[in-house]
Design an enzyme around this catalytic site. Structure first.
Site, mmCIF file in Angstrom:
data_model
loop_
_atom_site.group_PDB
_atom_site.id
_atom_site.type_symbol
_atom_site.label_atom_id
_atom_site.label_comp_id
_atom_site.label_asym_id
_atom_site.label_seq_id
_atom_site.Cartn_x
_atom_site.Cartn_y
_atom_site.Cartn_z
ATOM 1 N N SER A 180 0.810 -1.213 0.000
ATOM 2 C CA SER A 180 0.000 0.000 0.000
ATOM 3 C C SER A 180 0.846 1.267 0.000
ATOM 4 O O SER A 180 1.943 1.299 0.555
ATOM 5 C CB SER A 180 -0.904 0.009 1.241
ATOM 6 O OG SER A 180 -1.579 1.239 1.377
ATOM 7 N N TYR A 232 -2.382 5.232 -4.112
ATOM 8 C CA TYR A 232 -3.452 6.181 -3.831
ATOM 9 C C TYR A 232 -3.110 7.456 -4.585
ATOM 10 O O TYR A 232 -2.066 8.061 -4.348
ATOM 11 C CB TYR A 232 -3.564 6.471 -2.328
ATOM 12 C CG TYR A 232 -4.301 5.412 -1.555
ATOM 13 C CD1 TYR A 232 -5.599 5.056 -1.915
ATOM 14 C CD2 TYR A 232 -3.719 4.785 -0.463
ATOM 15 C CE1 TYR A 232 -6.287 4.084 -1.204
ATOM 16 C CE2 TYR A 232 -4.400 3.818 0.256
ATOM 17 C CZ TYR A 232 -5.686 3.475 -0.126
ATOM 18 O OH TYR A 232 -6.368 2.512 0.583
ATOM 19 N N THR A 272 -5.938 2.478 -6.893
ATOM 20 C CA THR A 272 -7.206 2.347 -6.175
ATOM 21 C C THR A 272 -8.089 3.535 -6.515
ATOM 22 O O THR A 272 -7.687 4.690 -6.331
ATOM 23 C CB THR A 272 -6.970 2.256 -4.662
ATOM 24 O OG1 THR A 272 -6.282 1.030 -4.377
ATOM 25 C CG2 THR A 272 -8.287 2.268 -3.903
ATOM 26 N N LYS A 288 -8.325 -0.761 -9.171
ATOM 27 C CA LYS A 288 -8.959 -1.510 -8.083
ATOM 28 C C LYS A 288 -10.148 -0.716 -7.556
ATOM 29 O O LYS A 288 -9.999 0.452 -7.183
ATOM 30 C CB LYS A 288 -7.951 -1.758 -6.961
ATOM 31 C CG LYS A 288 -8.520 -2.474 -5.737
ATOM 32 C CD LYS A 288 -7.402 -2.723 -4.727
ATOM 33 C CE LYS A 288 -7.921 -3.387 -3.461
ATOM 34 N NZ LYS A 288 -8.678 -2.445 -2.617
ATOM 35 N N HIS A 336 -13.557 -2.396 -1.519
ATOM 36 C CA HIS A 336 -12.677 -2.004 -0.418
ATOM 37 C C HIS A 336 -13.027 -2.764 0.866
ATOM 38 O O HIS A 336 -12.939 -2.224 1.974
ATOM 39 C CB HIS A 336 -12.748 -0.489 -0.186
ATOM 40 C CG HIS A 336 -11.417 0.134 0.104
ATOM 41 N ND1 HIS A 336 -10.611 0.664 -0.870
ATOM 42 C CD2 HIS A 336 -10.738 0.319 1.258
ATOM 43 C CE1 HIS A 336 -9.512 1.152 -0.336
ATOM 44 N NE2 HIS A 336 -9.562 0.941 0.967
#
Length: 381
Positions: A125, A149, A175, A254, A278
Site C-alpha cells: 500500500s 493512492y 485504487t 482496483k 474495499h
C-alpha cells in the site's frame, strides 16, 4: 499433490500446527480481538455505515454451491497461473492493506517475509508503515505489486510510481474507490485514525517530491500534507494517460463494480481490473464483489485479467470466484488477523491453510488446474 503426501501433511498439521495456532479465519479474528485495543481492531475488522456491504461480501459466497465431479483422475493437480508474463504458484494474492503496524510492530516486513516464503505476491500500500524500498529488500526477487493512492499533486503520484518500478515492483494498482473516506462508525466511536497518528506516512516522508513541498519535514507536516492530497474527487479516466507516461509497468484499477466501468477500463488501456468494494469499508449498501463479478467478466471477455477482492475467506471461496470469472483473488483481513496474533508465523499459517484448502477444493470439484474451474461446477442456491 499425491494422496499419500496429502494425508501425511494432514496428520502433521493436526498433530503440530493446529494445537498452537488458530485454524479458521473466525478463530484468528477472535484471538486478534483479544490482543488488539478497540481502535486498531475495529479499524481492521470494521466496515462503513451499518456494515451491510461488509456482511454481503460474505453471504454472496453462500449463494453459490460447488457441485463436485467424480472419477476424473485429479492426481496431477496444479494451482499455478500466469499474470502479466509472471508465473505464480497459486491464484491467491495479498491485498494492499495500509498501516499494518497497527496489527503488529513489524507490520509489512513480517507480511513480506511470509508472502515470499509462500510464493504469494504482496501488493504494498501507498500508506504502508514501512517504505516500499525497505519492503522490497525483504522480498528480494519475490513477486510484488505497488498500490497507488492518487494524489492531488500529480508529481507525487509520478514519484511514487517511479520509485516502485525502481524497487522491483512488477505492477501498479491504482485504487479508484477512495475519492472520499468511507463513513466508518466504529472509528468515530473510538476516535481512532491511524493515518492522523502517522502510521501510514513511511512512503511520504521518504518521497523527495512530497518533502520538497514542505517548509520543514516533520511528522506532523507530512501527515497534514498526506491528508491534503490523498482524497481526490477529481480523479477520472483521463488520468490513466498521465499514469501511463510515468511507468512501463502494467496498470490495474482496483474498485470496479459496474460493468460499464469495466468496459471503460478496457477502452482506456488499463491492463487489469480488480473487482473490489474495499472490503466494505467505503460505500455501505454497495453490491458485493462476487455478485458484481460475472457481469464484469462478461464485458471484459478475457481481454485483460480480472481479479476479485473483498470477502474471500476459504479455498472454496477461491474456487467459486475463479469459476465465476476471476483470474485470481486477493485476501485482506484474514492475513491481518494472522499478523496481529502471531506476526510472520501468523500470516504464513493463514496462507498455508488457504492454499491447502484450495488444493482440496479443486480436487473434490474434479479439477486438475485453475483453468478447469468454470461455472459448470457451480449452482446458484
Amino acid at each position: 499433490m499425491a494422496e499419500t503426501n496429502k494425508e501425511s501433511l494432514l496428520f502433521t498439521r493436526v498433530n503440530k500446527d493446529t494445537q498452537s495456532l488458530p485454524v479458521s479465519v473466525e478463530d484468528w479474528e477472535r484471538q486478534a480481538r483479544e490482543i488488539l485495543p478497540d481502535g486498531p481492531f475495529d479499524y481492521i475488522a470494521g466496515g462503513s455505515g451499518a456494515e451491510e456491504t461488509l456482511a454481503s461480501n460474505r453471504t454472496a459466497f453462500s449463494k453459490w454451491a460447488i457441485v463436485p465431479r467424480m472419477m476424473r483422475d485429479v492426481t496431477n493437480r496444479t494451482m499455478g497461473i500466469t499474470l502479466f508474463n509472471q508465473s505464480l504458484r497459486t491464484p491467491i494474492m495479498l491485498a494492499p492493506v495500509g498501516m499494518q503496524a497497527i496489527a503488529h510492530p513489524e507490520g509489512e516486513l513480517a507480511t513480506a517475509r511470509a508472502a515470499k516464503e509462500a510464493g504469494v505476491p504482496l501488493v504494498v500500500s501507498t500508506v504502508s508503515a514501512h517504505p516500499m524500498e525497505r519492503i522490497a529488500e525483504v522480498m528480494g526477487d519475490a513477486p510484488r505489486w505497488f498500490q497507488l493512492y492518487w494524489s492531488n499533486d500529480r508529481e507525487v503520484s509520478a514519484s511514487m510510481v517511479k520509485r516502485a518500478e525502481a524497487a522491483g515492483y512488477s505492477a501498479i494498482v491504482l485504487t479508484v474507490d477512495t475519492i472520499m473516506l468511507g463513513w466508518k462508525r466504529r472509528d468515530f466511536r473510538n476516535g481512532y485514525s491511524p493515518l492522523r497518528e502517522g502510521k501510514g506516512m513511511a512512503n511520504y516522508i521518504t518521497d523527495p517530491v512530497l518533502c520538497s513541498r514542505l517548509t520543514e519535514v516533520t511528522a506532523e507536516n507530512v501527515v497534514e500534507e498526506i491528508l491534503k492530497n490523498i482524497y481526490h474527487p477529481a480523479l477520472n479516466w483521463n488520468d490513466i494517460a498521465f499514469l501511463r507516461e510515468q511507468t512501463s509497468l502494467p496498470i490495474l484499477v482496483k474498485g470496479i463494480l459496474h460493468p460499464d466501468d469495466a468496459r471503460l477500463a478496457v477502452e482506456y488501456g488499463v491492463d487489469g481490473i480488480i473487482v473490489s468494494n474495499h472490503g466494505g469499508r467505503q460505500m455501505d449498501g454497495a453490491i458485493s464483489t462476487l455478485e458484481a463479478l460475472p457481469a464484469i467478466a462478461k464485458v471484459v471477455a478475457g481481454k485483460i485479467p480480472v481479479l476479485l477482492d473483498s470477502g474471500v475467506r476459504t479455498g472454496a471461496d477461491v474456487v467459486k470466484a475463479i469459476a465465476l470469472g476471476a483470474n485470481a483473488v486477493m485476501i485482506g483481513r484474514p492475513f491481518l488477523f494472522g499478523l496481529a496474533v502471531a506476526g510472520e508465523k501468523g500470516v504464513a499459517s493463514v496462507l498455508d491453510t488457504l492454499i491447502h484448502e484450495l488444493d482440496v477444493a479443486m480436487a473434490l470439484s474434479g479439477s486438475n488446474s485453475v483453468a478447469d474451474l468454470n461455472e459448470s461446477i457451480l449452482v446458484r442456491v
